[in-house]
Design a protein around this motif. Structure first.
Motif, PDB file in Angstrom:
ATOM      1  N   TRP A  50       0.829  -1.214   0.000  1.00 58.32           N
ATOM      2  CA  TRP A  50       0.000   0.000   0.000  1.00 58.32           C
ATOM      3  C   TRP A  50       0.858   1.257   0.000  1.00 58.32           C
ATOM      4  O   TRP A  50       0.644   2.167  -0.808  1.00 58.32           O
ATOM      5  N   LEU A  51       1.817   1.300   0.898  1.00 65.14           N
ATOM      6  CA  LEU A  51       2.654   2.491   1.014  1.00 65.14           C
ATOM      7  C   LEU A  51       3.555   2.662  -0.197  1.00 65.14           C
ATOM      8  O   LEU A  51       3.858   3.785  -0.609  1.00 65.14           O
ATOM      9  N   LEU A  52       4.001   1.545  -0.770  1.00 59.54           N
ATOM     10  CA  LEU A  52       4.809   1.626  -1.983  1.00 59.54           C
ATOM     11  C   LEU A  52       4.003   2.258  -3.119  1.00 59.54           C
ATOM     12  O   LEU A  52       4.504   3.113  -3.858  1.00 59.54           O
ATOM     13  N   ASN A  53       2.734   1.822  -3.270  1.00 61.35           N
ATOM     14  CA  ASN A  53       1.882   2.390  -4.323  1.00 61.35           C
ATOM     15  C   ASN A  53       1.665   3.877  -4.109  1.00 61.35           C
ATOM     16  O   ASN A  53       1.758   4.685  -5.050  1.00 61.35           O
ATOM     17  N   LEU A  54       1.360   4.263  -2.864  1.00 65.18           N
ATOM     18  CA  LEU A  54       1.152   5.681  -2.555  1.00 65.18           C
ATOM     19  C   LEU A  54       2.406   6.490  -2.839  1.00 65.18           C
ATOM     20  O   LEU A  54       2.353   7.580  -3.442  1.00 65.18           O
ATOM     21  N   SER A  55       3.547   5.973  -2.417  1.00 65.59           N
ATOM     22  CA  SER A  55       4.809   6.695  -2.576  1.00 65.59           C
ATOM     23  C   SER A  55       5.224   6.785  -4.032  1.00 65.59           C
ATOM     24  O   SER A  55       5.733   7.818  -4.482  1.00 65.59           O
ATOM     25  N   THR A  56       5.016   5.693  -4.779  1.00 62.12           N
ATOM     26  CA  THR A  56       5.402   5.688  -6.190  1.00 62.12           C
ATOM     27  C   THR A  56       4.600   6.711  -6.975  1.00 62.12           C
ATOM     28  O   THR A  56       5.157   7.478  -7.769  1.00 62.12           O
TER      29      THR A  56
ATOM     30  N   ILE B  74       2.107   8.729 -17.861  1.00 70.37           N
ATOM     31  CA  ILE B  74       1.607   7.438 -18.344  1.00 70.37           C
ATOM     32  C   ILE B  74       1.751   6.359 -17.270  1.00 70.37           C
ATOM     33  O   ILE B  74       0.827   5.575 -17.013  1.00 70.37           O
ATOM     34  N   ILE B  75       2.918   6.313 -16.634  1.00 69.88           N
ATOM     35  CA  ILE B  75       3.140   5.302 -15.598  1.00 69.88           C
ATOM     36  C   ILE B  75       2.183   5.519 -14.430  1.00 69.88           C
ATOM     37  O   ILE B  75       1.659   4.556 -13.849  1.00 69.88           O
ATOM     38  N   THR B  76       1.919   6.776 -14.085  1.00 65.91           N
ATOM     39  CA  THR B  76       0.995   7.069 -12.993  1.00 65.91           C
ATOM     40  C   THR B  76      -0.402   6.563 -13.300  1.00 65.91           C
ATOM     41  O   THR B  76      -1.062   5.938 -12.458  1.00 65.91           O
ATOM     42  N   ILE B  77      -0.864   6.830 -14.510  1.00 66.43           N
ATOM     43  CA  ILE B  77      -2.224   6.431 -14.898  1.00 66.43           C
ATOM     44  C   ILE B  77      -2.396   4.914 -14.853  1.00 66.43           C
ATOM     45  O   ILE B  77      -3.431   4.398 -14.426  1.00 66.43           O
ATOM     46  N   PHE B  78      -1.371   4.181 -15.289  1.00 66.85           N
ATOM     47  CA  PHE B  78      -1.482   2.718 -15.362  1.00 66.85           C
ATOM     48  C   PHE B  78      -0.828   2.012 -14.173  1.00 66.85           C
ATOM     49  O   PHE B  78      -0.665   0.788 -14.197  1.00 66.85           O
ATOM     50  N   SER B  79      -0.481   2.759 -13.132  1.00 64.79           N
ATOM     51  CA  SER B  79       0.218   2.146 -11.998  1.00 64.79           C
ATOM     52  C   SER B  79      -0.617   1.089 -11.281  1.00 64.79           C
ATOM     53  O   SER B  79      -0.068   0.156 -10.693  1.00 64.79           O
ATOM     54  N   GLY B  80      -1.925   1.213 -11.321  1.00 62.22           N
ATOM     55  CA  GLY B  80      -2.781   0.234 -10.642  1.00 62.22           C
ATOM     56  C   GLY B  80      -3.490  -0.700 -11.590  1.00 62.22           C
ATOM     57  O   GLY B  80      -4.572  -1.208 -11.264  1.00 62.22           O
ATOM     58  N   PHE B  81      -2.884  -0.953 -12.746  1.00 62.12           N
ATOM     59  CA  PHE B  81      -3.554  -1.759 -13.779  1.00 62.12           C
ATOM     60  C   PHE B  81      -3.917  -3.155 -13.286  1.00 62.12           C
ATOM     61  O   PHE B  81      -4.892  -3.763 -13.735  1.00 62.12           O
ATOM     62  N   SER B  82      -3.142  -3.691 -12.343  1.00 67.96           N
ATOM     63  CA  SER B  82      -3.351  -5.079 -11.924  1.00 67.96           C
ATOM     64  C   SER B  82      -4.714  -5.298 -11.285  1.00 67.96           C
ATOM     65  O   SER B  82      -5.282  -6.398 -11.382  1.00 67.96           O
TER      66      SER B  82
ATOM     67  N   GLY C  87      -8.780  -1.775  -1.544  1.00 68.15           N
ATOM     68  CA  GLY C  87      -7.649  -1.136  -0.863  1.00 68.15           C
ATOM     69  C   GLY C  87      -6.510  -0.827  -1.820  1.00 68.15           C
ATOM     70  O   GLY C  87      -5.933   0.268  -1.788  1.00 68.15           O
ATOM     71  N   SER C  88      -6.189  -1.779  -2.692  1.00 68.94           N
ATOM     72  CA  SER C  88      -5.104  -1.568  -3.660  1.00 68.94           C
ATOM     73  C   SER C  88      -5.470  -0.503  -4.678  1.00 68.94           C
ATOM     74  O   SER C  88      -4.615   0.287  -5.103  1.00 68.94           O
ATOM     75  N   PHE C  89      -6.757  -0.449  -5.066  1.00 71.46           N
ATOM     76  CA  PHE C  89      -7.202   0.565  -6.020  1.00 71.46           C
ATOM     77  C   PHE C  89      -7.005   1.966  -5.446  1.00 71.46           C
ATOM     78  O   PHE C  89      -6.447   2.850  -6.104  1.00 71.46           O
ATOM     79  N   PHE C  90      -7.451   2.164  -4.206  1.00 75.33           N
ATOM     80  CA  PHE C  90      -7.315   3.482  -3.588  1.00 75.33           C
ATOM     81  C   PHE C  90      -5.838   3.820  -3.344  1.00 75.33           C
ATOM     82  O   PHE C  90      -5.429   4.975  -3.495  1.00 75.33           O
ATOM     83  N   ALA C  91      -5.045   2.807  -2.961  1.00 71.07           N
ATOM     84  CA  ALA C  91      -3.620   3.057  -2.744  1.00 71.07           C
ATOM     85  C   ALA C  91      -2.931   3.492  -4.028  1.00 71.07           C
ATOM     86  O   ALA C  91      -1.982   4.286  -3.994  1.00 71.07           O
ATOM     87  N   SER C  92      -3.411   2.984  -5.165  1.00 77.08           N
ATOM     88  CA  SER C  92      -2.785   3.302  -6.451  1.00 77.08           C
ATOM     89  C   SER C  92      -3.232   4.643  -7.012  1.00 77.08           C
ATOM     90  O   SER C  92      -2.464   5.300  -7.728  1.00 77.08           O
ATOM     91  N   TYR C  93      -4.461   5.066  -6.696  1.00 75.31           N
ATOM     92  CA  TYR C  93      -4.998   6.238  -7.385  1.00 75.31           C
ATOM     93  C   TYR C  93      -5.434   7.391  -6.491  1.00 75.31           C
ATOM     94  O   TYR C  93      -5.731   8.474  -6.997  1.00 75.31           O
ATOM     95  N   ILE C  94      -5.465   7.199  -5.174  1.00 78.51           N
ATOM     96  CA  ILE C  94      -5.868   8.306  -4.302  1.00 78.51           C
ATOM     97  C   ILE C  94      -4.873   9.457  -4.388  1.00 78.51           C
ATOM     98  O   ILE C  94      -5.228  10.629  -4.216  1.00 78.51           O
ATOM     99  N   GLY C  95      -3.604   9.128  -4.694  1.00 79.39           N
ATOM    100  CA  GLY C  95      -2.592  10.172  -4.817  1.00 79.39           C
ATOM    101  C   GLY C  95      -2.884  11.166  -5.920  1.00 79.39           C
ATOM    102  O   GLY C  95      -2.534  12.354  -5.819  1.00 79.39           O
ATOM    103  N   ILE C  96      -3.532  10.697  -6.997  1.00 76.39           N
ATOM    104  CA  ILE C  96      -3.870  11.590  -8.105  1.00 76.39           C
ATOM    105  C   ILE C  96      -4.879  12.639  -7.642  1.00 76.39           C
ATOM    106  O   ILE C  96      -4.772  13.829  -7.971  1.00 76.39           O
TER     107      ILE C  96
END
Length: 405
Positions: free
Chosen positions: A267-273, A324-332, A342-351
């Motif tokens: 989670w924190l890795l996704n937020l930080s990335t 581009i990488i930001t937009i597709f960071s949570g593709f999985s 949880g993973s969806f929000f961790a990947s995209y809440i930063g935007i």
């Protein structure tokens, strides 16, 4: 948040709660002292990391050439069997290989985040016109040495299908260096490597706390944050800003939850990335605007203390690539059977956190984007005439340290 992600990743091997607490207290203490102590701490930890990596290079060569206790000569075998690519989430063929590569590409972005921090220290550097260009150039060469060479060696000593790489431990036991050393039959070295990784994690957390506090100071100076963030003590330390930056550190305790260190780190890795990639994109956009302003106002780049290569093309590539990488960071999470809220929000809440404050500020303050010809390029610039003259290295040892660090 990056500090918490790094802490979660590696500090849970040795009595998690105690190690996390001690590490966070040390980070807070150093960042509340004179900036000189922060610099000294980073020099010491950087020296340890460099020595550790040089040791790993030697060990890797020994392992791949058959000098390890198991006596097995690996060579470049793993490059063909099993090969560099694996199937992602059970998806076969080229599609699975591409998704696996892209997933690794996203995670690799996290490792690179932080290279821009050298610029943050410019405001507290005695002679930034000399120190910053020197540091920037060295960062580039060190990336080539540590990251590229390190990746090459890892690909030689660890097979891509080693189950320990995805063991889900969320700690240093999943490090490819540790896995390779254990597989080769070396018994003591993994503990030493874990200690070096622990020091590296602490250093990363220390740096991010410093960076976050100075960003808050800069925002306060521009009247975009409450003014108390700009207050400093007798040592020149912005203590309120340090405390605010440090407030994200205790997120490391998420590793003690039911999901364990692995889930918390993910989670924190996704937020930080995402935060780091958005920061890169913003920096590139800022440079593009600066470049256009220089052209519009007739300022020759050759007169600047430093100029980057391939600009502004490199800035456009950086901005578009980061976006581009930001937009597709949570593709999985969008793959069949992979949805996880949880993973969806961790990947995209930063935007959302990135966009909403900007839009609100523009609406409330009614500010406009300045034209290139009207951008102020001179206020607050450093005057080299007032620079403190630094002592030049004289002895061979001083020259070596100056070259190394």
């Amino acid at each position: 948040m990056s500090a918490a992600a790094v802490v979660v990743s590696y500090w849970t091997d040795i009595t998690p709660a105690v190690v996390i607490t001690v590490g966070l207290v040390a980070i807070l203490a150093i960042n509340l002292m004179n900036v000189r102590f922060f610099g000294e701490a980073e020099v010491i930890t950087a020296s340890i990391k460099i020595l550790c990596f040089l040791g790993l290079v030697i060990v890797s060569i020994v392992i791949t050439s058959g000098g390890a206790p198991n006596g097995e000569s690996i060579g470049f075998r793993y490059w063909s069997k099993p090969g560099p690519f694996t199937d992602y989430n059970g998806i076969k063929g080229n599609t699975g290989h591409f998704l696996a590569f892209f997933s690794a590409f996203i995670n690799a972005s996290f490792s690179y985040i932080g290279v821009e921090t050298v610029i943050v220290a410019a405001a507290e550097t005695m002679n930034p016109h000399k120190a910053i260009p020197k540091a920037v150039h060295r960062v580039t060469y060190r990336i080539l040495f540590f990251y590229v060479l390190g990746t090459l060696l890892i690909g030689m000593i660890v097979p891509s299908n080693d189950p320990n790489l995805v063991s889900g431990t969320g700690n240093a036991n999943s490090s490819p260096w540790v896995i390779a050393i254990k597989n080769s039959g070396i018994s003591v070295l993994p503990s030493i490597v874990n200690a070096c990784i622990l020091i590296s994690a602490w250093s990363a957390g220390n740096s991010y706390c410093y960076i976050g506090s100075r960003m808050l100071v800069a925002l306060a100076a521009d009247h975009q944050m409450p003014q108390f963030f700009a207050k400093v003590n007798r040592q020149g330390v912005p203590y309120y800003a340090v405390l605010a930056s440090f407030a994200f550190g205790p997120l490391a305790y998420l590793s003690l939850g039911s999901g364990g260190a692995s889930q918390a780190f993910t989670w924190l890795l996704n937020l930080s990335t995402v935060a780091g990639l958005l920061a890169w994109m913003t920096l590139c956009i800022c440079y593009i605007r600066y470049h256009h302003a220089c052209v519009a106002q007739g300022i020759d780049r050759n007169t600047l203390p430093m100029k980057g290569r391939l600009q502004p093309l490199a800035a456009y590539v950086g901005a578009i690539g980061s976006g581009i990488i930001t937009i597709f960071s949570g593709f999985s999470v969008f793959l069949k059977g992979n949805w996880d809220t949880g993973s969806f929000f961790a990947s995209y809440i930063g935007i959302a956190i990135y966009i909403i404050p900007y839009v609100v500020w523009k609406i409330v303050k009614r500010t406009k984007i300045a034209r290139a010809s009207e951008i102020d390029l001179f206020s607050g610039r450093f005057d080299p005439a007032g620079a403190v003259k630094e002592k030049e290295p004289v002895t061979k040892w001083e020259k070596f340290l100056d070259w190394l660090l």
